[in-house]
Design a protein around this motif. Structure first.
Motif, PDB file in Angstrom:
ATOM      1  N   VAL A  61      42.063 128.701  27.720  1.00 18.81           N
ATOM      2  CA  VAL A  61      42.805 129.726  27.033  1.00 18.81           C
ATOM      3  C   VAL A  61      43.906 130.082  27.831  1.00 18.81           C
ATOM      4  O   VAL A  61      45.082 130.482  27.696  1.00 18.81           O
ATOM      5  N   CYS A  65      47.838 130.109  27.260  1.00 25.37           N
ATOM      6  CA  CYS A  65      48.594 131.142  27.095  1.00 25.37           C
ATOM      7  C   CYS A  65      49.727 131.164  28.171  1.00 25.37           C
ATOM      8  O   CYS A  65      50.817 131.745  27.943  1.00 25.37           O
ATOM      9  N   GLY A  74      52.693 132.087  25.731  1.00 24.69           N
ATOM     10  CA  GLY A  74      51.924 132.676  24.542  1.00 24.69           C
ATOM     11  C   GLY A  74      51.679 131.404  23.745  1.00 24.69           C
ATOM     12  O   GLY A  74      52.400 130.743  22.760  1.00 24.69           O
ATOM     13  N   PRO A  76      49.659 130.097  20.190  1.00 19.17           N
ATOM     14  CA  PRO A  76      49.267 130.475  18.956  1.00 19.17           C
ATOM     15  C   PRO A  76      48.089 131.234  18.798  1.00 19.17           C
ATOM     16  O   PRO A  76      46.960 130.914  19.405  1.00 19.17           O
ATOM     17  N   ARG A  77      47.967 132.241  18.224  1.00 15.11           N
ATOM     18  CA  ARG A  77      46.922 133.131  18.342  1.00 15.11           C
ATOM     19  C   ARG A  77      45.492 132.584  17.779  1.00 15.11           C
ATOM     20  O   ARG A  77      44.485 132.678  18.032  1.00 15.11           O
ATOM     21  N   LEU A  78      45.720 131.698  16.691  1.00 15.91           N
ATOM     22  CA  LEU A  78      44.592 130.863  16.231  1.00 15.91           C
ATOM     23  C   LEU A  78      43.981 130.077  17.138  1.00 15.91           C
ATOM     24  O   LEU A  78      42.630 129.739  17.002  1.00 15.91           O
ATOM     25  N   VAL A  80      43.998 130.592  20.427  1.00 14.48           N
ATOM     26  CA  VAL A  80      43.207 131.175  21.219  1.00 14.48           C
ATOM     27  C   VAL A  80      41.893 131.794  20.803  1.00 14.48           C
ATOM     28  O   VAL A  80      40.830 131.637  21.309  1.00 14.48           O
ATOM     29  N   ALA A  81      42.023 132.093  19.508  1.00 15.06           N
ATOM     30  CA  ALA A  81      40.644 132.450  18.666  1.00 15.06           C
ATOM     31  C   ALA A  81      39.714 131.440  18.817  1.00 15.06           C
ATOM     32  O   ALA A  81      38.349 131.327  18.910  1.00 15.06           O
ATOM     33  N   CYS A 114      39.208 128.771  12.372  1.00 18.57           N
ATOM     34  CA  CYS A 114      40.553 128.848  13.134  1.00 18.57           C
ATOM     35  C   CYS A 114      41.357 127.641  13.158  1.00 18.57           C
ATOM     36  O   CYS A 114      42.699 127.440  12.812  1.00 18.57           O
ATOM     37  N   LEU A 118      45.095 126.659  11.243  1.00 22.99           N
ATOM     38  CA  LEU A 118      46.077 126.406  12.243  1.00 22.99           C
ATOM     39  C   LEU A 118      46.659 124.926  11.805  1.00 22.99           C
ATOM     40  O   LEU A 118      47.638 124.653  12.122  1.00 22.99           O
ATOM     41  N   ARG A 231      56.926 126.555  16.026  1.00 22.75           N
ATOM     42  CA  ARG A 231      55.706 127.328  15.496  1.00 22.75           C
ATOM     43  C   ARG A 231      55.654 127.573  14.265  1.00 22.75           C
ATOM     44  O   ARG A 231      54.360 127.793  13.549  1.00 22.75           O
ATOM     45  N   ASP A 236      50.299 130.758  12.752  1.00 25.67           N
ATOM     46  CA  ASP A 236      50.279 131.526  14.253  1.00 25.67           C
ATOM     47  C   ASP A 236      49.326 132.721  14.039  1.00 25.67           C
ATOM     48  O   ASP A 236      49.662 133.337  12.946  1.00 25.67           O
TER      49      ASP A 236
END
Length: 236
Positions: A61, A65, A74, A76-78, A80-81, A114, A118, A231, A236
């Protein structure tokens, strides 16, 4: 930057070869932790596995990031999840008990959701989907009677979600597609162990090796796609 350059689509811009020194250091740390974990499994050193396994997904992770594999800072948030849900599954499976196994399977399932979200904006090949569907039906059909009765439905439901993720991962290209396929192979090895089918020597090693390769390829496949196509192509 000229006006013409500013109008150049993001897919035409070159992808940086490196995310910087921090990304390289984090990738090296991930590789070192993976080597310790896999070596511990080969050597049957349980303490080494217990110490190394919880470090793996957080390091991946952090690498993502930090702009790993040519990506921008940074992730994509998904993504990371998905990786953090994988971490939750990793921790749960350190405990040898059925409730822990079910918690771990649920955490991995959330990670697959997730990934599916994505990948939602990219099209995958229907023919490949048919091949994955046949593989799913064949595997579950063969294992059904060998699985413990209370795990048959959870394993079947999880396998459906995992297979869908593996199929949809191919929409992001070969790298992510191989990652999805390896994730499917890794969890199929777990399922055959539960069904008490004949196993490869050191089955835990092969399960972790394919799993780690899967998560790395999925993560870097997402980062590469987000950088090369923008993106907006991935959720995201």
């Amino acid at each position: 930057m000229s006006a013409a350059e500013s109008r150049t689509p993001s897919r035409a811009r070159p992808v940086p070869e490196s995310g910087g020194a921090a990304a390289r250091a984090l990738l090296g740390a991930f590789a070192a932790a993976a080597a310790v974990d896999l070596g511990s499994l080969l050597a049957d050193w349980h303490l080494g596995h217990v110490l190394a396994k919880p470090l793996l997904m957080p390091l991946l992770v952090a690498y993502a990031c930090c702009g790993g594999y040519g990506g921008r800072r940074g992730a994509p948030r998904l993504l990371v999840a998905a990786l953090l849900f994988g971490w939750g599954g990793d921790l749960a499976l350190l405990f040898d008990a059925e409730p822990a196994f079910l918690i771990g399977m649920g955490s991995f399932a959330a990670g697959h959701v997730c990934y599916l979200v994505l990948f939602a904006r990219r099209a995958a090949r229907p023919l490949l989907g048919g091949a994955y569907a046949l593989a799913l039906l064949g595997t579950i059909g063969l294992m059904w009677t060998d699985l413990p009765a209370d795990l048959r439905v959870p394993v079947a439901g999880y396998s459906l979600l995992l297979t869908a993720m593996a199929f949809r991962s191919s929409a992001l290209g070969l790298r992510a597609g191989i990652g999805g396929a390896l994730f499917l192979i890794s969890d199929t090895l777990i399922a055959t162990g539960i069904a008490q089918w004949p196993q490869l020597p050191r089955p835990d090693f092969w399960i972790m090796a394919t799993y780690l390769a899967a998560q790395y390829l999925l993560a870097t496949g997402v980062l590469t796609s987000a950088q090369a196509y923008g993106r907006e192509v991935v959720q995201d």
